[in-house]
Design a protein around this motif. Sequence first.
Motif, PDB file in Angstrom:
ATOM      1  N   UNK A  80       0.856  -1.186   0.000  1.00 49.67           N
ATOM      2  CA  UNK A  80       0.000   0.000   0.000  1.00 49.67           C
ATOM      3  C   UNK A  80       0.886   1.227   0.000  1.00 49.67           C
ATOM      4  N   UNK A 100       8.081   4.628   9.713  1.00 51.31           N
ATOM      5  CA  UNK A 100       6.996   3.655   9.725  1.00 51.31           C
ATOM      6  C   UNK A 100       6.608   3.227   8.321  1.00 51.31           C
ATOM      7  N   UNK A 141      -1.290  14.010   7.882  1.00 54.69           N
ATOM      8  CA  UNK A 141      -2.473  13.385   8.477  1.00 54.69           C
ATOM      9  C   UNK A 141      -3.720  13.713   7.664  1.00 54.69           C
TER      10      UNK A 141
ATOM     11  N   UNK B  82     -12.750   6.955  10.534  1.00 58.15           N
ATOM     12  CA  UNK B  82     -11.284   6.987  10.577  1.00 58.15           C
ATOM     13  C   UNK B  82     -10.734   6.384  11.845  1.00 58.15           C
ATOM     14  N   UNK B 137      -0.533  14.350  17.290  1.00 55.38           N
ATOM     15  CA  UNK B 137      -0.894  14.319  15.873  1.00 55.38           C
ATOM     16  C   UNK B 137      -0.160  13.179  15.157  1.00 55.38           C
ATOM     17  N   UNK B 138       1.115  12.977  15.538  1.00 53.54           N
ATOM     18  CA  UNK B 138       1.901  11.911  14.923  1.00 53.54           C
ATOM     19  C   UNK B 138       1.313  10.536  15.243  1.00 53.54           C
ATOM     20  N   UNK B 140      -1.900   9.913  15.708  1.00 51.85           N
ATOM     21  CA  UNK B 140      -3.036   9.779  14.801  1.00 51.85           C
ATOM     22  C   UNK B 140      -2.564   9.390  13.409  1.00 51.85           C
ATOM     23  N   UNK B 141      -1.455   9.993  12.986  1.00 50.81           N
ATOM     24  CA  UNK B 141      -0.935   9.701  11.647  1.00 50.81           C
ATOM     25  C   UNK B 141      -0.493   8.239  11.543  1.00 50.81           C
ATOM     26  N   UNK B 142       0.185   7.751  12.544  1.00 49.55           N
ATOM     27  CA  UNK B 142       0.608   6.349  12.521  1.00 49.55           C
ATOM     28  C   UNK B 142      -0.599   5.430  12.363  1.00 49.55           C
ATOM     29  N   UNK B 144      -3.459   6.139  11.064  1.00 49.54           N
ATOM     30  CA  UNK B 144      -4.013   6.314   9.723  1.00 49.54           C
ATOM     31  C   UNK B 144      -3.190   5.545   8.689  1.00 49.54           C
ATOM     32  N   UNK B 145      -1.885   5.548   8.843  1.00 49.08           N
ATOM     33  CA  UNK B 145      -1.014   4.827   7.905  1.00 49.08           C
ATOM     34  C   UNK B 145      -1.271   3.322   7.974  1.00 49.08           C
ATOM     35  N   UNK B 146      -1.383   2.803   9.183  1.00 46.68           N
ATOM     36  CA  UNK B 146      -1.704   1.382   9.331  1.00 46.68           C
ATOM     37  C   UNK B 146      -3.070   1.080   8.728  1.00 46.68           C
ATOM     38  N   UNK B 148      -4.642   2.670   6.323  1.00 46.69           N
ATOM     39  CA  UNK B 148      -4.629   2.707   4.855  1.00 46.69           C
ATOM     40  C   UNK B 148      -4.209   1.347   4.298  1.00 46.69           C
ATOM     41  N   UNK B 149      -3.225   0.723   4.923  1.00 42.44           N
ATOM     42  CA  UNK B 149      -2.792  -0.612   4.487  1.00 42.44           C
ATOM     43  C   UNK B 149      -3.942  -1.598   4.599  1.00 42.44           C
TER      44      UNK B 149
END
Lengths: 231, 231
Positions: A80, A100, A141, B82, B137-138, B140-142, B144-146, B148-149
């Motif tokens: 992805x 990551x 984000x 989300x 915030x980071x 939350x981003x992590x 979100x990245x997981x 998305x996969x």
Amino acid sequence: MHTRTITAPTAKALDIPHVVMAEPTDPFGAIAHCSGVVATEYTYRKDEEVYGEGEPSEYLYQIIRGAVRTYKLLSDGRRQIGAFHLPGDVFGLDPSSEHRLTAEAIVDTIVRLVPRRSLEKAAASNVQVARNLWTMTACDLRHAEDHMLLLGRKTAMERVATFLLEMDRRLAKTGMMALPMCRRDIGDYLGLTLETVSRALSQLNDQGILMFSSAREIALRNRQRLTAMEA
Amino acid sequence: MHTRTITAPTAKALDIPHVVMAEPTDPFGAIAHCSGVVATEYTYRKDEEVYGEGEPSEYLYQIIRGAVRTYKLLSDGRRQIGAFHLPGDVFGLDPSSEHRLTAEAIVDTIVRLVPRRSLEKAAASNVQVARNLWTMTACDLRHAEDHMLLLGRKTAMERVATFLLEMDRRLAKTGMMALPMCRRDIGDYLGLTLETVSRALSQLNDQGILMFSSAREIALRNRQRLTAMEA
DNA sequence: CGGCATGTTGAGTCAATTCAACAGCAGTGG
DNA sequence: CCACTGCTGTTGAATTGACTCAACATGCCG
């Protein structure tokens, strides 16, 4: 590999010409000009890895020329792509000490890089630097949140339409966009197979919504209709 | 609606009992104790909106009791959740001035909230506060990245396995998890229909990998096999 | 010019969806 | 106390959008 080191006082001369920043301000530029922060240039060849998932996060990167994909893999190879990074974009920013996602050059790519260590130092004393780091992470984000909606709920055609509009916005200069990435990359970004991407593009071509110069050079002929298909 | 105001000196007494923070440190707590930062308690009823997409971002929230979903909608009503926010979690943090997702209480929910305005003020003078905002915030981003996969590349069964392990980690206290959300919420989180979620759970039940006390009370009987299914 | 990468198109398959019926349960009110 | 109602969840059957597999076209590079 060509390497060049620039100290803060001369960094301004490196500002990328003819690139409109996605952000009204340029957080990377603001940081790169801080005293004690040294920016270096570096070149990666096509398909070369910039950093791997799980590796220690040592630098912050800004693309001068070229393109980078950042992605995650499953154990069986399914991939992805989280984002494509284009000239002017910053990537590799990770408040945690480890990356990551994996980052790879899509084509030969020149980046400007700043050691994480000096960022930490600058952020510890300069609130504006700290704020800029936060803003850049927040920007990632926002993109991820939009992309989750696409991956979870949009149809193949809606995904491709969204992709085209995103790329048009980010890299069309003369009404024509030159995509740096192959169909498989696009598929792995959109959660589709490369065949499905190809079929969607062909269909948009048949409908006169876009025009191919070559497989990777696309001009949008009707942004309004494409926006309507975006869902 | 019950509202209570707490000034910084007494805020420590409000630390949530019996909740292990997901992070080794507690950025919200650290911020809430700053001088000038006032925390308030507030209660939302089941399905009540906390804030809407596009509304100005005025507060930062921490859940004391209950659960919140944050989501985006497409024009025809398709929804992508989300994240689910559970006791101890912080949500509503948006460096931009507008919320980019809608937040709703899943069940009756008590939150602690801090005005954005006082955060900005604290962050402007206190680098540690600025750093904590970035860290949140980071985080939350992590996620979100997981996610998305998961949304782009995992099968229905893999998604449900991932979901169960996430919820088990985050809210199982006694080997049993009490899910606050319905099947439709789970489906909208995983990019699936509620029927597909139900079928996957039934199949895991048939295989002895989990056990239902009721539809929403689930005990994992074999985390190892579930982890293997996660992909 | 040949050889390999990349891209397109077609045919058949399948995982997840849609549509539908029904079961279980909680809350309500007679 | 129990029927009634609405909501949530389960299960079955049929459909379908995207995938897989395959063949071929195109284009680039040495």
